[in-house]
Design a protein around this motif. Structure first.
Motif, PDB file in Angstrom:
ATOM      1  N   GLY A   9      -1.007   7.951   6.676  1.00 41.23           N
ATOM      2  CA  GLY A   9      -1.962   6.827   6.667  1.00 41.23           C
ATOM      3  C   GLY A   9      -3.053   6.822   7.619  1.00 41.23           C
ATOM      4  O   GLY A   9      -4.172   6.695   7.284  1.00 41.23           O
TER       5      GLY A   9
ATOM      6  N   GLN B 297      -0.727   2.019   4.817  1.00 39.53           N
ATOM      7  CA  GLN B 297       0.735   2.085   4.420  1.00 39.53           C
ATOM      8  C   GLN B 297       1.662   2.067   5.655  1.00 39.53           C
ATOM      9  O   GLN B 297       1.073   2.538   6.964  1.00 39.53           O
TER      10      GLN B 297
ATOM     11  N   GLU C  64       0.943  -0.997   0.213  1.00 39.74           N
ATOM     12  CA  GLU C  64      -0.092   0.103   0.040  1.00 39.74           C
ATOM     13  C   GLU C  64       0.914   1.285  -0.053  1.00 39.74           C
ATOM     14  O   GLU C  64       1.739   1.374   0.796  1.00 39.74           O
TER      15      GLU C  64
END
Lengths: 288, 129
Positions: free
Chosen positions: B114, A201, A195
């Motif tokens: 993220g 990620q 990712e």
């Protein structure tokens, strides 16, 4: 005719160079194990005594861009400069200069076109870490001439997974029909689950360890049927938004051949993504 | 996740072109870090329609951002860029260049980046151009 002395498939982790060269406090705790696995992997190429490297990778929006995007491109140049400003900036990768094997490039282009692959080509190609990472891990002397082959795993619409496999099978046949006495290794890099720029990620492992486990089994056993049954352009979104890079592993399974079990298989569970290393010897393992 | 607006492929293309052309130019990276709104306005006026590798007499005539895109870029809003379908690799690479230098521990920015996207579930916004 030329001989394919090794087929090698690998992840291309841009952090390896910095991790393996770091010392003291800067050296990450996983660096020693990683380096040890890489040295064993490197030996599998060294033992095959290659003269030429066919290098399959994927440009990361460096030279290939959305105004003019090829699906499969073969470099044909006497030299290739390598690594880009943003790779120096983010990964600390060094500038490199690699020699080209233009005769083999020309042969792959002619025979590939005649076999139904409408290959694009480039006479001035600056290559990126998808190809320099395996040079750094497998042949850090960077002394062998290369033929770079880029695939589009990045900018949809992408070719189907089966097309990657077919191109790999064709590359194997084409290299083996090259009128040359030289020993060729075909090296390709891709990803397991990955990712980039999404919510999954930089986790403690790859985003989908279960996919990674199945993928390693497919590759290690040459299980193209199993792999092609499960992997589609749609399905690859689920393990991670950059997992389409797995199709370059599928291409390398095509080069190795259906049912070909890898002679060397190794993995390393890292943060962010799992590393995986495979070597096949089509003519049997070289003797020391 | 339903986008507030449906970005079409061409719109995503121009977002990507901004990210791509700024990321590969160290001077523009610095300008974008320090003066994002000014840089975005300059880029849209001077660079958005440049066909790469062609001289300015052969520029494109029709590319422009819409207000949502322009604001997302001007405010460094990588979450909105993800929602709009900008290519996640391009956004991530440029934003690491902008902000990783402020890390107080390894991967701090990458992890928080993220986390800010944690509300997105599959399927992610389309990135096709």
């Amino acid at each position: 005719m030329a001989t394919v002395v090794a087929v090698i498939a690998s992840t291309h982790h841009p952090f390896y160079y910095r991790a393996s060269t770091a010392t003291g406090e800067d050296r990450p705790p996983f660096a020693d194990e990683w380096t040890s696995k890489i040295l064993a992997f490197r030996e599998t190429l060294t033992r095959a005594r290659p003269d030429v490297l066919v290098m399959v990778g994927s440009d990361h929006f460096h030279q290939l861009w959305l105004d003019n995007m090829p699906q499969f491109l073969v470099g044909k140049a006497p030299s290739y400069d390598a690594n880009w400003y943003n790779e120096e900036r983010e990964f600390g990768l060094p500038r490199m200069l690699l020699k080209g094997q233009e005769d083999l490039s020309g042969h792959i282009l002619r025979a590939g076109l005649d076999a139904g692959f409408d290959l694009a080509f480039s006479n001035e190609l600056r290559i990126d870490h998808s190809i320099t990472c395996p040079i750094i891990t497998l042949r850090p002397e960077a002394d062998l001439p290369i033929v770079p082959i880029y695939t589009n795993i990045f900018a949809p619409p992408l070719p189907q997974p089966k097309r990657f496999v077919q191109l790999g099978e064709a590359i194997r046949e084409i290299v083996e029909s090259w009128p040359s006495h030289l020993r060729v290794a075909v090296i390709g890099t891709g990803h397991l689950s990955l990712e980039l720029g999404g919510p999954r990620q930089f986790g403690p492992h790859g985003p989908d360890p279960e996919f990674d486990q199945r993928a390693v089994e497919w590759i290690a056993n040459g299980d193209l049927d199993g792999c092609l049954r499960e992997v589609t352009l749609d399905s690859l979104h689920a393990p991670g938004n950059a997992t389409h890079g797995f199709m370059d592993f599928m291409l390398m399974m095509g080069v190795a051949g259906a049912g070909a079990k890898a002679d060397h298989v190794d993995t390393l569970d890292l943060f962010h993504t799992m590393e995986a290393y495979f070597t096949w010897y089509p003519n049997g393992a070289p003797t020391a | 996740m339903v986008p507030e607006r449906s970005a079409d492929g061409m719109s995503r293309y121009l977002l990507n072109k901004f990210l791509y052309t700024v990321d590969r130019d160290p001077e523009l990276v610095e300008r974008y870090r320090h003066e994002p709104r000014e840089l975005v306005a300059w880029w849209e006026a001077e660079r958005a329609n440049a066909v790469l590798n062609c001289h300015t007499g052969e520029s494109t005539t029709w590319l422009r951002f819409d207000d949502v895109e322009r604001e997302a870029l001007a405010t460094h809003d990588h979450v909105k860029l993800f929602e709009l379908g900008a290519h996640p690799f391009l956004t991530l690479t440029l934003f690491i260049a902008l902000f990783e230098r402020d890390n107080t521990e390894p991967l701090e920015y990458q992890k928080s980046y993220g986390l800010r996207l944690a509300h997105f579930a599959l399927p992610y916004p389309d990135i096709a151009t």
